[in-house]
Scaffold this motif. Structure first.
Motif, PDB file in Angstrom:
ATOM      1  N   UNK A  45       0.847  -1.196   0.000  1.00 54.34           N
ATOM      2  CA  UNK A  45       0.000   0.000   0.000  1.00 54.34           C
ATOM      3  C   UNK A  45       0.880   1.241   0.000  1.00 54.34           C
ATOM      4  N   UNK A  46       0.483   2.247  -0.772  1.00 54.09           N
ATOM      5  CA  UNK A  46       1.211   3.508  -0.836  1.00 54.09           C
ATOM      6  C   UNK A  46       0.219   4.648  -0.671  1.00 54.09           C
ATOM      7  N   UNK A  47       0.662   5.750  -0.079  1.00 54.30           N
ATOM      8  CA  UNK A  47      -0.185   6.923   0.085  1.00 54.30           C
ATOM      9  C   UNK A  47      -0.617   7.420  -1.289  1.00 54.30           C
ATOM     10  N   UNK A  48      -1.904   7.747  -1.413  1.00 49.89           N
ATOM     11  CA  UNK A  48      -2.422   8.126  -2.726  1.00 49.89           C
ATOM     12  C   UNK A  48      -2.960   9.542  -2.782  1.00 49.89           C
ATOM     13  N   UNK A  49      -2.483  10.417  -1.889  1.00 43.96           N
ATOM     14  CA  UNK A  49      -2.851  11.825  -2.026  1.00 43.96           C
ATOM     15  C   UNK A  49      -1.593  12.672  -1.946  1.00 43.96           C
ATOM     16  N   UNK A  50      -1.696  13.910  -2.370  1.00 44.97           N
ATOM     17  CA  UNK A  50      -0.512  14.713  -2.665  1.00 44.97           C
ATOM     18  C   UNK A  50       0.423  14.873  -1.477  1.00 44.97           C
ATOM     19  N   UNK A  51      -0.134  15.095  -0.310  1.00 38.97           N
ATOM     20  CA  UNK A  51       0.724  15.298   0.852  1.00 38.97           C
ATOM     21  C   UNK A  51       0.435  14.211   1.874  1.00 38.97           C
ATOM     22  N   UNK A  52       1.084  13.085   1.701  1.00 35.07           N
ATOM     23  CA  UNK A  52       0.792  11.923   2.527  1.00 35.07           C
ATOM     24  C   UNK A  52       1.203  12.036   3.965  1.00 35.07           C
ATOM     25  N   UNK A  53       2.012  13.050   4.320  1.00 30.84           N
ATOM     26  CA  UNK A  53       2.385  13.161   5.722  1.00 30.84           C
ATOM     27  C   UNK A  53       1.579  14.218   6.462  1.00 30.84           C
ATOM     28  N   UNK A  54       0.412  14.554   5.939  1.00 37.45           N
ATOM     29  CA  UNK A  54      -0.632  15.264   6.681  1.00 37.45           C
ATOM     30  C   UNK A  54      -1.893  14.412   6.660  1.00 37.45           C
ATOM     31  N   UNK A  55      -2.664  14.470   7.731  1.00 34.94           N
ATOM     32  CA  UNK A  55      -3.936  13.757   7.756  1.00 34.94           C
ATOM     33  C   UNK A  55      -4.931  14.403   6.805  1.00 34.94           C
ATOM     34  N   UNK A  56      -5.891  13.615   6.368  1.00 31.38           N
ATOM     35  CA  UNK A  56      -7.075  14.144   5.717  1.00 31.38           C
ATOM     36  C   UNK A  56      -8.088  14.490   6.793  1.00 31.38           C
ATOM     37  N   UNK A  57      -8.890  15.514   6.561  1.00 28.32           N
ATOM     38  CA  UNK A  57      -9.869  15.955   7.548  1.00 28.32           C
ATOM     39  C   UNK A  57     -11.027  14.961   7.627  1.00 28.32           C
ATOM     40  N   UNK A  58     -11.650  14.824   8.787  1.00 29.24           N
ATOM     41  CA  UNK A  58     -12.839  13.976   8.890  1.00 29.24           C
ATOM     42  C   UNK A  58     -14.016  14.634   8.197  1.00 29.24           C
ATOM     43  N   UNK A 200       6.962  10.519  24.149  1.00 30.83           N
ATOM     44  CA  UNK A 200       8.123  10.954  23.382  1.00 30.83           C
ATOM     45  C   UNK A 200       7.817  11.251  21.918  1.00 30.83           C
ATOM     46  N   UNK A 201       6.596  10.969  21.478  1.00 40.34           N
ATOM     47  CA  UNK A 201       6.264  11.179  20.067  1.00 40.34           C
ATOM     48  C   UNK A 201       5.299  12.344  19.911  1.00 40.34           C
ATOM     49  N   UNK A 202       5.106  12.767  18.672  1.00 42.16           N
ATOM     50  CA  UNK A 202       4.068  13.731  18.323  1.00 42.16           C
ATOM     51  C   UNK A 202       2.932  12.986  17.631  1.00 42.16           C
ATOM     52  N   UNK A 203       1.748  13.579  17.606  1.00 42.67           N
ATOM     53  CA  UNK A 203       0.634  12.917  16.930  1.00 42.67           C
ATOM     54  C   UNK A 203       0.572  13.262  15.446  1.00 42.67           C
ATOM     55  N   UNK A 204       1.432  14.173  15.004  1.00 45.01           N
ATOM     56  CA  UNK A 204       1.437  14.601  13.612  1.00 45.01           C
ATOM     57  C   UNK A 204       2.786  15.222  13.312  1.00 45.01           C
TER      58      UNK A 204
END
Length: 287
Positions: A45-58, A200-204
């Motif tokens: 599986x690969x990200x299929x939208x232009x900016x895959x390292x941002x979430x899509x809005x609900x 220790x992590x960020x959510x985004x």
């Protein structure tokens, strides 16, 4: 009986050069309600939208932090203009507790002052959950499904997430980077519940913090006749967020050959005058 997906690599003592090979052994009498996320030897599986390292809005309700409208984020796209910008978080998002806003305000100011913002992959740190689905933006992801456990494996650094099926959470899970994930199939979806995080992590990738109280529920389902995989994410953390919020990530089935090995090592301190997080150091031996 869920299909068995068997690593033909270290799990069974066979490693195919720089490639992780996967074989599929179908089981008779499978339930039609159990989604088959793959893989076979040539499918991931690969990200299929232009900016895959941002979430899509609900579709509705509170959503994730995104960029400050005064400082829009412009991703670099393949074969597009080289016009990278760095993320400046929108601190007006009402999900954020005041302490989170102040912490992110300082991170924003560093970016506005010219410092390149840190994201986990640039230091080879684990992405954590839910940001695992954003890490990295060009990810190739493989699902290994068995009757008792699902493994989700990224091509980048072979980061692996374990989801244990049809079992409860342990009473007091030890805090960890990925947390403790348990799951079950619900009609045609895989529902995954994750707790037991460290902080220790960020959510985004906007450096949105969380605490050990975070609780993440994901619902994975196939769309478009199995061509698209969608993960709908719900995040609760009463210590970091005023309300629960949701986000979406989607991948497209990608026939790109076997999963290639991409290694990452914590050895890039202050490269190109880019001062990111320090290299992780163990305070005691692992064994």
């Amino acid at each position: 009986m869920v299909s068995k997906f068997v690593w033909l690599s270290a799990l069974v003592g066979c490693f195919c050069g720089a490639t992780l090979c996967v074989a599929v052994e179908p089981a008779a009498g499978e339930s039609a309600d159990i989604p088959q996320f793959g893989p076979d030897v040539a499918t991931a599986w690969a990200v299929n939208h232009a900016d895959g390292d941002d979430y899509l809005a609900p579709e509705k309700g509170p959503g994730p932090v995104t960029f400050d409208p005064a400082h829009p984020f412009i991703p670099t796209v393949p074969n597009g203009p080289n016009q990278p910008t760095f993320r400046v978080a929108d601190l007006t998002n009402p999900i954020l507790k005041p302490w989170a806003v102040e912490q992110m305000r300082m991170a924003n100011q560093e970016v506005l002052n010219g410092k390149i913002p840190y994201v986990p992959r640039e230091r080879c740190w684990p992405a954590g959950v839910p940001a695992y689905v954003l890490e990295p933006p060009f990810n190739i992801t493989v699902f290994i499904q068995t009757a008792k456990e699902i493994l989700i494996v990224h091509q980048q650094d072979q980061q692996t997430r374990h989801i244990y099926l049809n079992v409860p959470h342990t009473a007091h899970p030890k805090p960890s980077w990925m947390g403790e994930s348990v799951g079950h199939y619900e009609k045609s979806e895989l529902v995954v519940d994750t707790i037991g995080f460290n902080d220790k992590t960020f959510v985004d990738n906007y450096r949105t913090p969380h605490t050990g109280q975070m609780h993440v529920v994901e619902r994975f389902k196939l769309l478009d006749g199995g061509k698209t995989l969608q993960d709908t994410i719900r995040v609760e953390d009463p210590a970091a967020f005023n309300v629960a919020w949701s986000a979406v990530q989607r991948w497209q089935r990608a026939n790109r050959g076997p999963l290639e090995e991409i290694s990452c090592a914590e050895n890039n301190e202050a490269f190109y005058n880019y001062d990111v997080r320090p290299i992780p150091q163990a305070d005691k031996p692992d064994f």
